[in-house]
Enzyme design. Structure first.
Site, PDB file in Angstrom:
ATOM      1  N   SER A  37       0.835  -1.195   0.000  1.00  0.00           N
ATOM      2  CA  SER A  37       0.000   0.000   0.000  1.00  0.00           C
ATOM      3  C   SER A  37       0.876   1.254   0.000  1.00  0.00           C
ATOM      4  O   SER A  37       1.639   1.455  -0.940  1.00  0.00           O
ATOM      5  CB  SER A  37      -0.961  -0.048   1.183  1.00  0.00           C
ATOM      6  N   ASP A 188      -5.713  -3.942  -2.105  1.00  0.00           N
ATOM      7  CA  ASP A 188      -4.637  -3.565  -1.186  1.00  0.00           C
ATOM      8  C   ASP A 188      -4.142  -4.780  -0.399  1.00  0.00           C
ATOM      9  O   ASP A 188      -4.924  -5.451   0.282  1.00  0.00           O
ATOM     10  CB  ASP A 188      -5.194  -2.507  -0.235  1.00  0.00           C
TER      11      ASP A 188
END
Length: 307
Positions: A37, A188
């Protein structure tokens, strides 16, 4: 290993990486760079040859343009879309293939955000090959159907461009839609693990890696009490911390020495309840630069388990 952490986690981590450099270890020299991320943004920059200190101060032009982009997300997600693209994570949690937090994230609606500012970053950083200069830069995403983590950039992962990989690793459930790579819809990687440090276990087992430095803005070993709205953020940290605990234990059991760097209490107070709240960036940067010398010297020089 650089973990997820949103806008504020990026700023805190940049200060820690700059302090690592100041104290004599250049993060760019790691045998493997793994980011998730916001951590994917950072390892893409490091893997492309940008010094940690230049990231922290935005002295590099590409970094400065990226951090000042008006298209970066705000502190609240945009309007969601009427679908559940991560429901596979929920099913995987029911089968105990991922943990409860990952399963809950699968119940979030399709995010309405536009991640082109991340694609633009990757395009600006990439070499002619479409990736970074560093031969082992892995950006971790998660398969929306199975919950399997996919370290983009790894030889066994589907090929893609650097910009697409950053946006896939950053596709926060509820904020951004999944990103298609090699026929798979990716979210993610932080939805499954904040750091994915255990992805290095094969390298440790084969003797290719014997030391691991983990910078984890979303975990807090030993707990982090809080009041008011901040308690919600601390509740989110609890399962993330347990996940990192398990990964660190597995690495040590395999024979690796591990340094784990996490926010101090002052850092957490500066971050507050919302890790996407850019209004707190100035405070977070100042606090992180003050706390980083102690955090780094304590962990990097000892590489010992947390007390």
């Amino acid at each position: 290993m650089i973990g997820c952490g949103g806008t504020l986690g990026f700023a805190w981590t940049a200060a820690v990486l700059a302090e690592l450099e100041r104290q004599g270890w250049d993060p760019r020299t790691a045998d493997v760079l793994v980011g998730t991320s916001a951590g994917a943004e950072l390892v893409a920059m490091l893997g492309s040859g940008i010094r940690a200190s230049a990231i922290d101060t935005a002295a590099d032009r590409t970094v400065a343009a990226h951090l000042s982009s008006p298209d970066a997300p705000g502190k609240l997600p945009g309007l969601p879309r009427p679908s559940l693209p991560g429901i596979g994570l929920t099913l995987a949690a029911l089968r105990r293939r991922v943990d409860l937090l990952a399963g809950l994230s699968g119940l979030l609606p399709r995010g309405g955000g536009d991640a082109h500012w991340l694609v633009d970053l990757g395009d600006a950083l990439a070499t002619r090959s479409g990736w970074t200069k560093h031969p082992a830069t892995w950006l971790v995403a998660a398969d929306a159907r199975t919950g399997e983590r996919v370290p983009l950039g790894h030889p066994d992962a589907p090929a893609t461009t650097l910009g697409t990989a950053i946006s896939a690793s950053w596709a926060i459930p509820g904020w951004f839609p999944p990103v298609k790579v090699g026929g798979r819809r990716l979210l993610d990687g932080g939805a499954v693990s904040p750091t994915s440090a255990d992805l290095l276990l094969p390298e440790v087992a084969d003797g290719r890696i014997d030391e691991v430095v983990i910078v984890a803005p979303m975990s807090s070993h030993g707990g982090a009490p809080a009041r008011g709205l901040v308690r919600g953020e601390r509740l989110l940290r609890h399962p993330m911390t347990r996940r990192v605990d398990r990964e660190v234990a597995a690495l040590r059991a395999a024979g690796a020495r591990v340094a784990r760097i996490e926010p101090s209490r002052a850092d957490l107070d500066a971050m507050g309840a919302n890790f996407m709240d850019a209004a707190r960036l100035k405070d977070v940067r100042a606090t992180a630069r003050a706390s980083a010398p102690t955090l780094v010297s304590r962990r990097l020089t000892t590489l010992e388990p947390l007390s």
